[in-house]
Design a protein around this motif. Sequence first.
Motif, PDB file in Angstrom:
ATOM      1  N   VAL A  76      10.007 -26.860 -52.330  1.00 29.09           N
ATOM      2  CA  VAL A  76       8.994 -27.386 -51.432  1.00 29.09           C
ATOM      3  C   VAL A  76       7.960 -26.296 -51.185  1.00 29.09           C
ATOM      4  N   SER A  77       6.700 -26.670 -51.234  1.00 29.18           N
ATOM      5  CA  SER A  77       5.628 -25.688 -51.049  1.00 29.18           C
ATOM      6  C   SER A  77       5.306 -25.523 -49.556  1.00 29.18           C
ATOM      7  N   PRO A  78       4.723 -24.387 -49.187  1.00 27.28           N
ATOM      8  CA  PRO A  78       4.280 -24.202 -47.799  1.00 27.28           C
ATOM      9  C   PRO A  78       3.314 -25.300 -47.351  1.00 27.28           C
ATOM     10  N   ASP A  79       2.471 -25.788 -48.253  1.00 28.20           N
ATOM     11  CA  ASP A  79       1.545 -26.874 -47.904  1.00 28.20           C
ATOM     12  C   ASP A  79       2.301 -28.148 -47.517  1.00 28.20           C
ATOM     13  N   GLU A  80       3.388 -28.434 -48.238  1.00 29.64           N
ATOM     14  CA  GLU A  80       4.191 -29.623 -47.916  1.00 29.64           C
ATOM     15  C   GLU A  80       4.873 -29.461 -46.563  1.00 29.64           C
ATOM     16  N   ILE A  81       5.371 -28.263 -46.283  1.00 28.48           N
ATOM     17  CA  ILE A  81       5.986 -27.997 -44.976  1.00 28.48           C
ATOM     18  C   ILE A  81       4.947 -28.138 -43.873  1.00 28.48           C
ATOM     19  N   ASN A  82       3.754 -27.602 -44.082  1.00 28.60           N
ATOM     20  CA  ASN A  82       2.676 -27.716 -43.093  1.00 28.60           C
ATOM     21  C   ASN A  82       2.289 -29.169 -42.858  1.00 28.60           C
ATOM     22  N   CYS A  83       2.295 -29.973 -43.906  1.00 23.67           N
ATOM     23  CA  CYS A  83       1.969 -31.395 -43.782  1.00 23.67           C
ATOM     24  C   CYS A  83       3.003 -32.102 -42.895  1.00 23.67           C
ATOM     25  N   VAL A  84       4.281 -31.831 -43.123  1.00 21.42           N
ATOM     26  CA  VAL A  84       5.339 -32.432 -42.296  1.00 21.42           C
ATOM     27  C   VAL A  84       5.177 -31.989 -40.850  1.00 21.42           C
ATOM     28  N   GLU A  85       4.900 -30.713 -40.649  1.00 25.24           N
ATOM     29  CA  GLU A  85       4.711 -30.182 -39.296  1.00 25.24           C
ATOM     30  C   GLU A  85       3.537 -30.874 -38.595  1.00 25.24           C
ATOM     31  N   ARG A  86       2.439 -31.069 -39.297  1.00 25.75           N
ATOM     32  CA  ARG A  86       1.269 -31.751 -38.708  1.00 25.75           C
ATOM     33  C   ARG A  86       1.602 -33.188 -38.332  1.00 25.75           C
ATOM     34  N   GLU A  87       2.329 -33.878 -39.195  1.00 20.31           N
ATOM     35  CA  GLU A  87       2.662 -35.282 -38.950  1.00 20.31           C
ATOM     36  C   GLU A  87       3.629 -35.441 -37.772  1.00 20.31           C
ATOM     37  N   LEU A  88       4.560 -34.500 -37.633  1.00 21.12           N
ATOM     38  CA  LEU A  88       5.541 -34.588 -36.547  1.00 21.12           C
ATOM     39  C   LEU A  88       4.966 -34.163 -35.209  1.00 21.12           C
ATOM     40  N   GLY A  89       4.014 -33.275 -35.237  1.00 19.92           N
ATOM     41  CA  GLY A  89       3.498 -32.719 -33.986  1.00 19.92           C
ATOM     42  C   GLY A  89       4.292 -31.480 -33.612  1.00 19.92           C
ATOM     43  N   GLN A  90       4.321 -31.184 -32.346  1.00 20.73           N
ATOM     44  CA  GLN A  90       4.922 -29.946 -31.851  1.00 20.73           C
ATOM     45  C   GLN A  90       6.453 -29.993 -31.920  1.00 20.73           C
ATOM     46  N   PHE A  91       7.053 -28.938 -32.454  1.00 21.88           N
ATOM     47  CA  PHE A  91       8.504 -28.764 -32.377  1.00 21.88           C
ATOM     48  C   PHE A  91       8.812 -28.191 -31.004  1.00 21.88           C
ATOM     49  N   GLY A  92       9.953 -28.566 -30.434  1.00 23.14           N
ATOM     50  CA  GLY A  92      10.330 -28.076 -29.116  1.00 23.14           C
ATOM     51  C   GLY A  92      10.785 -26.623 -29.163  1.00 23.14           C
ATOM     52  N   SER A  93      11.126 -26.086 -27.991  1.00 21.86           N
ATOM     53  CA  SER A  93      11.589 -24.696 -27.906  1.00 21.86           C
ATOM     54  C   SER A  93      12.904 -24.502 -28.662  1.00 21.86           C
ATOM     55  N   ASP A  94      13.622 -25.600 -28.910  1.00 23.40           N
ATOM     56  CA  ASP A  94      14.862 -25.540 -29.695  1.00 23.40           C
ATOM     57  C   ASP A  94      14.605 -25.744 -31.188  1.00 23.40           C
ATOM     58  N   ASN A  95      13.321 -25.740 -31.584  1.00 18.50           N
ATOM     59  CA  ASN A  95      12.906 -25.911 -32.988  1.00 18.50           C
ATOM     60  C   ASN A  95      13.255 -27.282 -33.553  1.00 18.50           C
ATOM     61  N   ARG A  96      13.308 -28.293 -32.687  1.00 22.29           N
ATOM     62  CA  ARG A  96      13.606 -29.650 -33.138  1.00 22.29           C
ATOM     63  C   ARG A  96      12.455 -30.589 -32.804  1.00 22.29           C
ATOM     64  N   ALA A  97      12.339 -31.628 -33.617  1.00 24.99           N
ATOM     65  CA  ALA A  97      11.355 -32.680 -33.377  1.00 24.99           C
ATOM     66  C   ALA A  97      11.982 -33.997 -33.795  1.00 24.99           C
ATOM     67  N   GLY A  98      11.478 -35.074 -33.256  1.00 26.15           N
ATOM     68  CA  GLY A  98      12.006 -36.387 -33.603  1.00 26.15           C
ATOM     69  C   GLY A  98      10.880 -37.385 -33.770  1.00 26.15           C
ATOM     70  N   LEU A  99      11.255 -38.578 -34.170  1.00 24.59           N
ATOM     71  CA  LEU A  99      10.310 -39.678 -34.290  1.00 24.59           C
ATOM     72  C   LEU A  99      10.622 -40.659 -33.168  1.00 24.59           C
ATOM     73  N   ASP A 100       9.616 -41.048 -32.412  1.00 24.93           N
ATOM     74  CA  ASP A 100       9.823 -41.975 -31.304  1.00 24.93           C
ATOM     75  C   ASP A 100      10.523 -43.247 -31.776  1.00 24.93           C
ATOM     76  N   GLY A 101      11.576 -43.624 -31.058  1.00 27.92           N
ATOM     77  CA  GLY A 101      12.288 -44.850 -31.365  1.00 27.92           C
ATOM     78  C   GLY A 101      13.218 -44.772 -32.550  1.00 27.92           C
ATOM     79  N   LYS A 102      13.396 -43.585 -33.107  1.00 24.68           N
ATOM     80  CA  LYS A 102      14.269 -43.418 -34.278  1.00 24.68           C
ATOM     81  C   LYS A 102      15.372 -42.414 -33.963  1.00 24.68           C
ATOM     82  N   LEU A 103      16.458 -42.466 -34.697  1.00 27.73           N
ATOM     83  CA  LEU A 103      17.564 -41.524 -34.517  1.00 27.73           C
ATOM     84  C   LEU A 103      17.436 -40.298 -35.409  1.00 27.73           C
ATOM     85  N   HIS A 104      16.371 -40.218 -36.194  1.00 27.24           N
ATOM     86  CA  HIS A 104      16.180 -39.097 -37.109  1.00 27.24           C
ATOM     87  C   HIS A 104      15.792 -37.841 -36.331  1.00 27.24           C
ATOM     88  N   ARG A 105      16.214 -36.680 -36.847  1.00 26.57           N
ATOM     89  CA  ARG A 105      15.837 -35.420 -36.208  1.00 26.57           C
ATOM     90  C   ARG A 105      15.448 -34.400 -37.271  1.00 26.57           C
TER      91      ARG A 105
END
Length: 92
Positions: free
Chosen positions: A14-43
């Motif tokens: 995976v390229s840094p650009d792909e990681i940056n794209c995922v980060e942009r789409e998810l928004g801010q990761f929390g202080s525990d370095n986790r993010a989720g999708l509203d209404g989904k069980l994915h983390r």
Amino acid sequence: DERVFLCDEESKNVSPDEINCVERELGQFGSDNRAGLDGKLHRFSAMRNRADGKISGITIRIGRHVHGNAAMLMDLLMASDKSILILGEPGS
């Protein structure tokens, strides 16, 4: 059971650009370095470079709701203040 790859190229990194794209789409990761999708069980969990704090990798946990399973465990869940983690093989 055979492994399923999301890419035709098994050895692709995976390229840094792909990681940056995922980060942009998810928004801010929390202080525990986790993010989720509203209404989904994915983390999504971010792995950060210790030197600069940038995300160097992301692990994804796909969660699924299976109707009726909690009923089978209700006596165990209600009899204690402890939690239960149920794991299955990938794709199960």
